[in-house]
Design a protein around this motif. Structure first.
Motif, PDB file in Angstrom:
ATOM      1  N   ILE A  80      -5.222  14.096  -2.780  1.00 43.43           N
ATOM      2  CA  ILE A  80      -4.832  15.299  -2.044  1.00 43.43           C
ATOM      3  C   ILE A  80      -3.764  14.955  -1.004  1.00 43.43           C
ATOM      4  CG2 ILE A  80      -5.631  17.159  -0.548  1.00 43.43           C
ATOM      5  CD1 ILE A  80      -6.564  17.302  -3.481  1.00 43.43           C
ATOM      6  N   ARG A  81      -3.913  13.831  -0.348  1.00 45.72           N
ATOM      7  CA  ARG A  81      -2.926  13.420   0.649  1.00 45.72           C
ATOM      8  C   ARG A  81      -1.605  13.025  -0.016  1.00 45.72           C
ATOM      9  NH1 ARG A  81      -6.496   9.149   3.642  1.00 45.72           N
ATOM     10  NH2 ARG A  81      -4.623   8.724   4.860  1.00 45.72           N
ATOM     11  N   LEU A  82      -1.697  12.391  -1.173  1.00 44.31           N
ATOM     12  CA  LEU A  82      -0.491  12.075  -1.932  1.00 44.31           C
ATOM     13  C   LEU A  82       0.254  13.353  -2.307  1.00 44.31           C
ATOM     14  CD1 LEU A  82       1.014   9.658  -3.518  1.00 44.31           C
ATOM     15  CD2 LEU A  82      -0.158  10.601  -5.504  1.00 44.31           C
ATOM     16  N   LEU A  83      -0.505  14.368  -2.738  1.00 48.65           N
ATOM     17  CA  LEU A  83       0.103  15.652  -3.117  1.00 48.65           C
ATOM     18  C   LEU A  83       0.803  16.306  -1.927  1.00 48.65           C
ATOM     19  CD1 LEU A  83      -2.624  17.258  -5.414  1.00 48.65           C
ATOM     20  CD2 LEU A  83      -0.362  16.446  -6.100  1.00 48.65           C
ATOM     21  N   GLU A  84       0.237  16.138  -0.745  1.00 46.22           N
ATOM     22  CA  GLU A  84       0.873  16.699   0.448  1.00 46.22           C
ATOM     23  C   GLU A  84       2.283  16.135   0.618  1.00 46.22           C
ATOM     24  OE1 GLU A  84       0.359  16.607   5.312  1.00 46.22           O
ATOM     25  OE2 GLU A  84      -1.363  16.108   4.038  1.00 46.22           O
ATOM     26  N   VAL A 162       8.138  -1.941 -13.791  1.00 49.62           N
ATOM     27  CA  VAL A 162       7.536  -0.620 -13.600  1.00 49.62           C
ATOM     28  C   VAL A 162       7.751  -0.212 -12.146  1.00 49.62           C
ATOM     29  CG1 VAL A 162       5.448   0.781 -13.685  1.00 49.62           C
ATOM     30  CG2 VAL A 162       5.785  -1.054 -15.360  1.00 49.62           C
ATOM     31  N   GLN A 163       8.320   0.964 -11.927  1.00 54.55           N
ATOM     32  CA  GLN A 163       8.555   1.446 -10.564  1.00 54.55           C
ATOM     33  C   GLN A 163       7.226   1.777  -9.896  1.00 54.55           C
ATOM     34  OE1 GLN A 163      11.884   2.330  -8.861  1.00 54.55           O
ATOM     35  NE2 GLN A 163      10.347   1.907  -7.308  1.00 54.55           N
ATOM     36  N   SER A 164       6.972   1.145  -8.751  1.00 53.14           N
ATOM     37  CA  SER A 164       5.723   1.373  -8.019  1.00 53.14           C
ATOM     38  C   SER A 164       6.025   1.635  -6.550  1.00 53.14           C
ATOM     39  CB  SER A 164       4.788   0.160  -8.114  1.00 53.14           C
ATOM     40  OG  SER A 164       4.490  -0.178  -9.448  1.00 53.14           O
ATOM     41  N   VAL A 165       5.213   2.504  -5.949  1.00 55.06           N
ATOM     42  CA  VAL A 165       5.200   2.672  -4.501  1.00 55.06           C
ATOM     43  C   VAL A 165       3.861   2.128  -4.028  1.00 55.06           C
ATOM     44  CG1 VAL A 165       5.225   4.302  -2.589  1.00 55.06           C
ATOM     45  CG2 VAL A 165       6.716   4.683  -4.559  1.00 55.06           C
ATOM     46  N   LEU A 166       3.914   1.136  -3.142  1.00 53.34           N
ATOM     47  CA  LEU A 166       2.724   0.365  -2.788  1.00 53.34           C
ATOM     48  C   LEU A 166       2.544   0.295  -1.279  1.00 53.34           C
ATOM     49  CD1 LEU A 166       3.766  -2.463  -5.207  1.00 53.34           C
ATOM     50  CD2 LEU A 166       1.832  -0.940  -5.647  1.00 53.34           C
ATOM     51  N   ALA A 167       1.304   0.069  -0.876  1.00 48.07           N
ATOM     52  CA  ALA A 167       1.014  -0.126   0.541  1.00 48.07           C
ATOM     53  C   ALA A 167       1.095  -1.614   0.871  1.00 48.07           C
ATOM     54  CB  ALA A 167      -0.380   0.410   0.869  1.00 48.07           C
ATOM     55  N   ASP A 168       1.628  -1.918   2.036  1.00 42.04           N
ATOM     56  CA  ASP A 168       1.726  -3.303   2.491  1.00 42.04           C
ATOM     57  C   ASP A 168       0.392  -3.695   3.110  1.00 42.04           C
ATOM     58  OD1 ASP A 168       2.312  -5.756   3.534  1.00 42.04           O
ATOM     59  OD2 ASP A 168       3.889  -5.072   4.885  1.00 42.04           O
ATOM     60  N   TYR A 169      -0.540  -4.153   2.272  1.00 40.40           N
ATOM     61  CA  TYR A 169      -1.876  -4.485   2.747  1.00 40.40           C
ATOM     62  C   TYR A 169      -1.883  -5.720   3.628  1.00 40.40           C
ATOM     63  CZ  TYR A 169      -3.823  -0.915  -0.297  1.00 40.40           C
ATOM     64  OH  TYR A 169      -4.128   0.286  -0.891  1.00 40.40           O
ATOM     65  N   SER A 170      -1.013  -6.667   3.352  1.00 38.06           N
ATOM     66  CA  SER A 170      -0.916  -7.848   4.220  1.00 38.06           C
ATOM     67  C   SER A 170      -0.473  -7.437   5.619  1.00 38.06           C
ATOM     68  CB  SER A 170       0.074  -8.854   3.631  1.00 38.06           C
ATOM     69  OG  SER A 170      -0.389  -9.377   2.411  1.00 38.06           O
ATOM     70  N   GLY A 171       0.560  -6.616   5.673  1.00 39.75           N
ATOM     71  CA  GLY A 171       1.038  -6.150   6.970  1.00 39.75           C
ATOM     72  C   GLY A 171       0.015  -5.304   7.703  1.00 39.75           C
ATOM     73  N   VAL A 308       0.550  10.076   2.359  1.00 41.48           N
ATOM     74  CA  VAL A 308       1.499  11.191   2.434  1.00 41.48           C
ATOM     75  C   VAL A 308       2.925  10.673   2.273  1.00 41.48           C
ATOM     76  CG1 VAL A 308       2.431  13.019   3.898  1.00 41.48           C
ATOM     77  CG2 VAL A 308      -0.034  12.625   3.831  1.00 41.48           C
ATOM     78  N   SER A 309       3.259   9.622   3.008  1.00 41.79           N
ATOM     79  CA  SER A 309       4.592   9.021   2.895  1.00 41.79           C
ATOM     80  C   SER A 309       4.817   8.437   1.509  1.00 41.79           C
ATOM     81  CB  SER A 309       4.774   7.922   3.948  1.00 41.79           C
ATOM     82  OG  SER A 309       4.695   8.453   5.254  1.00 41.79           O
ATOM     83  N   MET A 310       3.762   7.913   0.896  1.00 47.90           N
ATOM     84  CA  MET A 310       3.888   7.353  -0.445  1.00 47.90           C
ATOM     85  C   MET A 310       4.201   8.457  -1.461  1.00 47.90           C
ATOM     86  SD  MET A 310       0.754   4.619  -0.134  1.00 47.90           S
ATOM     87  CE  MET A 310       0.996   3.606  -1.598  1.00 47.90           C
TER      88      MET A 310
END
Length: 349
Positions: A80-84, A162-171, A308-310
Motif C-alpha cells: 500500500i505504501r509502495l502504491l502511494e 534486472v532493474q531493481s529499486v532496493l533499500a540500503d539495509y547496511s546504511g 513510498v520513495s521506492m
C-alpha cells in the motif's frame, strides 16, 4: 438507443479549426503552435460537447496505454505504501495504475498474466513488490525476451541485468547505531543486535547486510558484537532482556531489533520485568515494518524503509526505460538503485 459518440471531428467543427489543431491541443504536440484564443476555443468546444479522448484510439496511435501494472498483495501494508509513491509519480506523468495480485497456485504466481496484458497493449510497464530473497530467473528471462519495461522493488538484489529499486539495509543499521549510541559513555555496555526471524524463513541478503553492518560498526569501535536470534512470537524476549540488564543502578545494553513487528512482544516482556522503555532499557528498530513508531508507547525510535520513495523511483525507472534509457543514475550500480532509510526519532532510545 445509445447516444452517438462525440469525436474530435465534432470538436474541430464546433471550434472552427482542423482536427490536427484539436490533436495539438489535446496532446501538446511539439512543433505545432496554437494561439491562446484558438486553444481556448478548442477547450470550450470540448466542454460544450463533453468530449472524451478515445483511449483505445490514442493507444493505437501512440503505442502507449498510459497504464502501469503494480503487482503485489493489497493486504500487505508495504505494498500500500509502495502504491502511494507510484500514484504520486504516475499523476505527474499522466499515467494510471492497474493492480494485479498474486495467484495462490499456477500461472507463475499470476505473473504470466502481466505479460499478456503487455502484449495486448493494456499496460506499458510492470512494477513488482518482491520479498528480499526473490530471484526467479525464469520470470526475468521471460520479461527480457518480451522487451517489457520492468522494475522489481526489493527483488533481484544479487542478480545482474534486472532493474531493481532496493533499500540500503547496511546504511539503515549504521544510521540506527549512530542514533542509538549517540550518548554512550565508558560505563555503557556495547549494543546488542536482536535478529527476529519467522519460522522456516531462509536467510536473505537484507538480513545478511544488516548483520554485517552491525558487526562492522561494533568492531570498528572496539566493541564486541553480540547477536541473539529469536523466533517471532517465540516467547524468548524475557530471557533476552534479563541478559541485557546488568544490575541495579547499572545501565542496560542498548538493543537494536531488526523488525519493528517484534516490538509489541518485546514491550510486553519489558513491562512484566518492570523495565521502563527509554529509561531502564533503550531500544531501536532497524526496519519499521509496521510503522511501530506510531503504534507503540513509549514511541519507538527506528529507521524506516522508504517504500513510498521506492514506488516513486520505480515509476521513474520505468519511464526512463520507455524513453530509451536504463533508469539508472550516476553513481548507482548498473541496474540497481539503492535508497537510504529514514530516521524516526522516538522515546524508546
Amino acid at each position: 438507443m445509445s447516444k452517438k459518440r462525440v469525436t474530435s471531428f465534432d470538436v474541430a467543427k464546433r471550434a472552427g479549426v482542423s482536427r490536427s489543431v484539436v490533436s495539438a491541443v489535446l496532446n501538446d504536440t511539439p512543433g505545432i503552435g496554437v494561439g491562446a484564443d484558438t486553444r481556448e476555443a478548442v477547450l470550450e468546444a470540448i466542454r460544450e460537447l463533453n468530449y472524451h479522448v478515445d483511449a483505445g484510439a490514442r493507444s493505437m496511435k501512440t503505442g502507449r496505454s498510459m497504464t502501469l501494472a503494480a503487482y503485489g498483495d493489497t493486504r500487505h501494508p508495504l505494498f500500500i505504501r509502495l502504491l502511494e509513491g507510484m500514484q504520486r509519480e504516475c499523476e505527474l506523468g499522466g499515467y494510471h495504475i492497474l493492480l494485479c495480485s498474486p495467484r495462490p497456485k499456477g500461472n507463475a504466481g499470476g505473473r504470466a498474466e502481466l505479460l499478456e496484458l503487455y502484449h495486448q497493449r493494456k499496460i506499458d510497464g510492470i512494477v513488482t513488490l518482491d520479498h528480499t530473497s526473490y530471484r526467479d530467473e525464469e520470470w526475468a528471462s521471460r520479461v527480457s525476451a518480451a522487451g517489457v519495461p520492468y522494475v522489481s522493488v526489493e527483488g533481484y538484489a544479487e542478480v545482474p541485468g534486472v532493474q531493481s529499486v532496493l533499500a540500503d539495509y547496511s546504511g539503515s543499521v549504521e544510521t540506527a547505531m549512530n542514533y542509538l549510541m549517540r550518548e554512550s559513555t565508558a560505563q555503557q555496555p556495547g549494543p546488542v543486535y536482536a535478529e527476529v526471524y519467522h519460522e522456516g524463513e531462509a536467510d536473505n541478503w537484507a538480513e545478511r547486510n544488516r548483520r554485517e553492518a552491525y558487526t562492522s560498526w561494533c568492531t570498528s569501535r572496539g566493541m564486541e558484537p553480540v547477536i541473539v536470534r529469536l523466533e517471532e512470537h517465540g516467547g524468548a524476549w524475557a530471557d533476552c532482556l534479563q541478559r541485557l540488564t546488568v544490575g541495579s543502578g547499572q545501565p542496560s545494553a542498548p538493543l537494536l531489533v531488526n523488525w519493528s513487528s517484534a516490538i509489541p512482544d518485546l514491550y510486553r516482556a519489558a513491562h512484566k520485568l518492570g523495565l521502563r522503555i527509554g529509561a531502564d532499557l533503550r531500544i531501536m528498530a532497524a526496519d519499521n515494518t509496521i510503522q511501530g513508531d506510531r503504534l507503540s508507547l513509549p514511541s519507538l525510535s527506528c529507521v524506516e524503509i522508504p517504500y513510498v520513495s521506492m514506488g516513486e523511483e520505480a515509476v521513474r525507472c520505468l519511464l526512463a526505460q520507455m524513453s530509451g534509457g536504463n533508469g539508472n543514475k550516476a553513481g548507482h550500480q548498473a541496474g540497481k538503485i539503492w535508497l537510504p532509510a529514514v530516521l524516526r526519532a522516538g522515546e524508546s532510545a
